[in-house]
Motif scaffolding. Structure first.
Motif, PDB file in Angstrom:
ATOM      1  N   GLU A   1       0.711  -1.124   0.024  1.00  0.00           N
ATOM      2  CA  GLU A   1       0.069   0.035   0.137  1.00  0.00           C
ATOM      3  C   GLU A   1       0.924   1.133   0.080  1.00  0.00           C
ATOM      4  OE1 GLU A   1      -2.520  -0.300   3.255  1.00  0.00           O
ATOM      5  OE2 GLU A   1      -3.955  -1.644   2.032  1.00  0.00           O
ATOM      6  N   PRO A   2       1.324   1.560  -1.346  1.00  0.00           N
ATOM      7  CA  PRO A   2       2.372   2.995  -1.165  1.00  0.00           C
ATOM      8  C   PRO A   2       1.592   4.043  -0.876  1.00  0.00           C
ATOM      9  CG  PRO A   2       2.244   1.382  -3.294  1.00  0.00           C
ATOM     10  CD  PRO A   2       1.069   1.284  -2.480  1.00  0.00           C
ATOM     11  N   GLY A   3       0.352   4.178  -0.991  1.00  0.00           N
ATOM     12  CA  GLY A   3      -0.447   5.549  -0.551  1.00  0.00           C
ATOM     13  C   GLY A   3      -0.852   6.236  -2.012  1.00  0.00           C
ATOM     14  N   GLU A   4      -1.849   6.902  -1.708  1.00  0.00           N
ATOM     15  CA  GLU A   4      -2.468   7.323  -3.090  1.00  0.00           C
ATOM     16  C   GLU A   4      -1.387   8.473  -3.525  1.00  0.00           C
ATOM     17  OE1 GLU A   4      -6.942   9.630  -4.306  1.00  0.00           O
ATOM     18  OE2 GLU A   4      -6.117   9.123  -2.145  1.00  0.00           O
ATOM     19  N   ARG A   5      -1.174   8.612  -4.695  1.00  0.00           N
ATOM     20  CA  ARG A   5      -0.416   9.453  -5.491  1.00  0.00           C
ATOM     21  C   ARG A   5      -1.117   9.994  -6.814  1.00  0.00           C
ATOM     22  NH1 ARG A   5       2.208   3.981  -6.273  1.00  0.00           N
ATOM     23  NH2 ARG A   5       0.077   3.686  -5.140  1.00  0.00           N
ATOM     24  N   LYS A   6      -0.899  11.176  -7.173  1.00  0.00           N
ATOM     25  CA  LYS A   6      -1.550  11.997  -8.182  1.00  0.00           C
ATOM     26  C   LYS A   6      -0.688  12.800  -8.989  1.00  0.00           C
ATOM     27  CE  LYS A   6      -5.736  15.100  -9.025  1.00  0.00           C
ATOM     28  NZ  LYS A   6      -6.715  15.409  -8.588  1.00  0.00           N
ATOM     29  N   ILE A   7      -0.765  12.809 -10.328  1.00  0.00           N
ATOM     30  CA  ILE A   7      -0.070  13.766 -10.946  1.00  0.00           C
ATOM     31  C   ILE A   7      -0.713  14.480 -12.308  1.00  0.00           C
ATOM     32  CG2 ILE A   7       0.473  11.970 -12.934  1.00  0.00           C
ATOM     33  CD1 ILE A   7       3.350  13.298 -13.223  1.00  0.00           C
ATOM     34  N   ILE A   8      -0.501  15.717 -12.373  1.00  0.00           N
ATOM     35  CA  ILE A   8      -1.505  16.515 -13.249  1.00  0.00           C
ATOM     36  C   ILE A   8      -0.537  16.871 -14.502  1.00  0.00           C
ATOM     37  CG2 ILE A   8      -2.750  18.664 -13.594  1.00  0.00           C
ATOM     38  CD1 ILE A   8      -3.337  18.461 -10.686  1.00  0.00           C
ATOM     39  N   LEU A   9      -0.856  16.534 -15.564  1.00  0.00           N
ATOM     40  CA  LEU A   9      -0.256  16.895 -16.838  1.00  0.00           C
ATOM     41  C   LEU A   9      -0.923  17.744 -17.717  1.00  0.00           C
ATOM     42  CD1 LEU A   9       1.108  13.399 -17.478  1.00  0.00           C
ATOM     43  CD2 LEU A   9       2.574  15.332 -16.591  1.00  0.00           C
TER      44      LEU A   9
END
Length: 447
Positions: free
Chosen positions: A250-258
């Motif tokens: 469970e790496p944790g929630e991650r987010k990227i915006i492009l």
């Protein structure tokens, strides 16, 4: 050269496909004294044979700063060896009318030829020579590296989808070596040299680190002497052992915006999940495969039917899950908003979560599950008309440390998955703690 490949063919789900499936083809295995494993599968429906050499080295094995090394080496093996000049191996096969190519993936580099059975010895001689005596000259690598860099520009840098998936994959594997692109980062490609290639070749291209898979109109009695003649003379040598590439549970929630030059915003959601090689229970993997089909595998699938065809929220939807990795994998959902949509990607993502939460709270009914199961099994039955597909599946299984016989047991294992298994897979794996998200927005241009 192909970097990777996949196939997907559809049948009507109403037919009893498991009853129509051909019995398992005779499959034989033997290992040469130098360590090369050989798998021979008979399929006499057409007078052709495919030969595939699977070397157990791919992008996940590459050290930081040398991404793209395996793919570059794949290119260079065609630039001459002790028996051939640059390009001659391909020319010989082309003159025979053979279909041939190579591809690099995260775990493997594969060279394959499909030709007439009486020509199999030619393919063996060429492949054995390439895997043992490739020249790898610096003067050949400099122009070829320019070709690879242009391939990267075409496949990734100039492709909004390629850029988005590359960035998301890097983020989705924080603890695993699977995050680097197969073709390599451009700044790493600019630093690769022929000495890097020679070291990689010497420490990875060993008979004991490869599998030769032959499928088609042949018998063990015909193949084994040829394998002994051409591959059996190669010297056994040590090679660098590799470890399984595991990811955080469970790496944790991650987010990227492009921001990209696209017609409408796109949403990509990837969940960290096990592969067939890393799962504690294979049934959980088969449940994920069925979940993949159930969500976006047809026009009747939940994501496609509800959010694309009924609500018209998305112009297209898809999902993907590859269980044939040596390390952990990703379960990915893709969706693109319609150009007329006034909905934000956050709102669109909330609609997808609502569908996923339905699966977590209520398992699919038996009719929906059977539709997905029959569709998935149907694709495989149809795909097995291809000897290349059979060799692909056998080679992939063997290269990740699993027996090739699992291919013939696959339909039976899929038939054992229950609605409760689907629900459990959704509850366990489709969580925010396992999620990496990419919001790809329309790039604003100056008027």
């Amino acid at each position: 050269m192909n970097i990777s490949r996949s196939r997907m063919l559809l049948f009507s789900w109403l037919l009893p496909f498991t009853a129509l499936a051909d019995p398992a083809q005779p499959t034989h295995e033997f290992t040469l004294k130098n360590g090369l494993k050989v798998v021979v599968r008979e399929d006499h429906r057409a007078p052709v044979v495919t030969s595939q050499l699977w070397v157990k080295v791919g992008s996940s094995d590459e050290p930081p700063g040398q991404s793209g090394l395996s793919h570059a080496l794949e290119h260079m093996l065609y630039k001459g060896s002790s028996k051939t000049c640059s390009g001659e191996a391909s020319a010989i096969l082309d003159n025979l009318g053979a279909s041939q190519n190579a591809f690099t993936d995260k775990d493997v580099t594969t060279y394959y030829q499909t030709l007439q059975p009486h020509q199999l010895g030619v393919a063996f001689e060429l492949m054995a020579d390439m895997m043992s005596t490739a020249h790898l000259r610096a003067e050949d690598f400099i122009p070829e590296l320019a070709v690879i860099q242009e391939e990267r520009r075409f496949r990734v840098d100039d492709d909004p989808d390629g850029i988005a998936h590359e960035h998301l994959t890097r983020m989705a594997f924080p603890a695993s070596s699977y995050g680097a692109p197969i073709i390599g980062w451009m700044h790493d490609l600019q630093r690769l040299n022929a000495e890097d290639l020679r070291h990689w070749y010497q420490t990875r291209y060993a008979p004991g680190n490869a599998t030769l898979v032959i499928v088609g109109d042949v018998t063990l009695e015909k193949v084994q002497p040829l394998a002994e003649r051409y591959f059996g003379t190669l010297a056994a040598k040590p090679f660098t052992a590799r470890r399984q590439s595991l990811e955080l549970a469970e790496p944790g929630e991650r987010k990227i915006i492009l921001h990209q030059a696209i017609p409408a915003p796109r949403l990509i959601m990837s969940f960290n999940v096990p592969s067939l090689a890393t799962a504690e229970n294979r049934r959980s993997v088969h449940a994920l495969r069925l979940l993949d089909t159930l969500l976006a595998g047809s026009n009747s699938a939940r994501l496609t039917k509800r959010l694309q065809l009924t609500e018209r929220l998305f112009s297209n939807t898809s999902s993907s899950y590859n269980p044939l990795y040596r390390g952990d994998s990703l379960f990915t959902l893709n969706a693109q908003l319609t150009t007329q949509s006034s909905v934000s990607l956050d709102q669109a993502e909330a609609r997808i979560w609502a569908l996923l939460d339905e699966l977590k709270s209520t398992p699919p009914d038996s009719v929906e599950l059977e539709r997905a199961r029959t569709l998935l099994i149907a694709r495989q039955i149809y795909d097995r008309d291809s000897i290349e597909y059979q060799a692909d599946h056998l080679g992939a299984l063997e290269s990740i440390g699993l027996p090739g016989r699992l291919m013939d047991e696959d339909a039976d294992e899929l038939n054992q998955v229950t609605p409760a298994d689907i629900q459990q897979a959704a509850q366990t794996y489709l969580t925010r703690q396992r999620l990496s998200t990419a919001h790809v927005l329309v790039e604003k241009t100056d008027e």
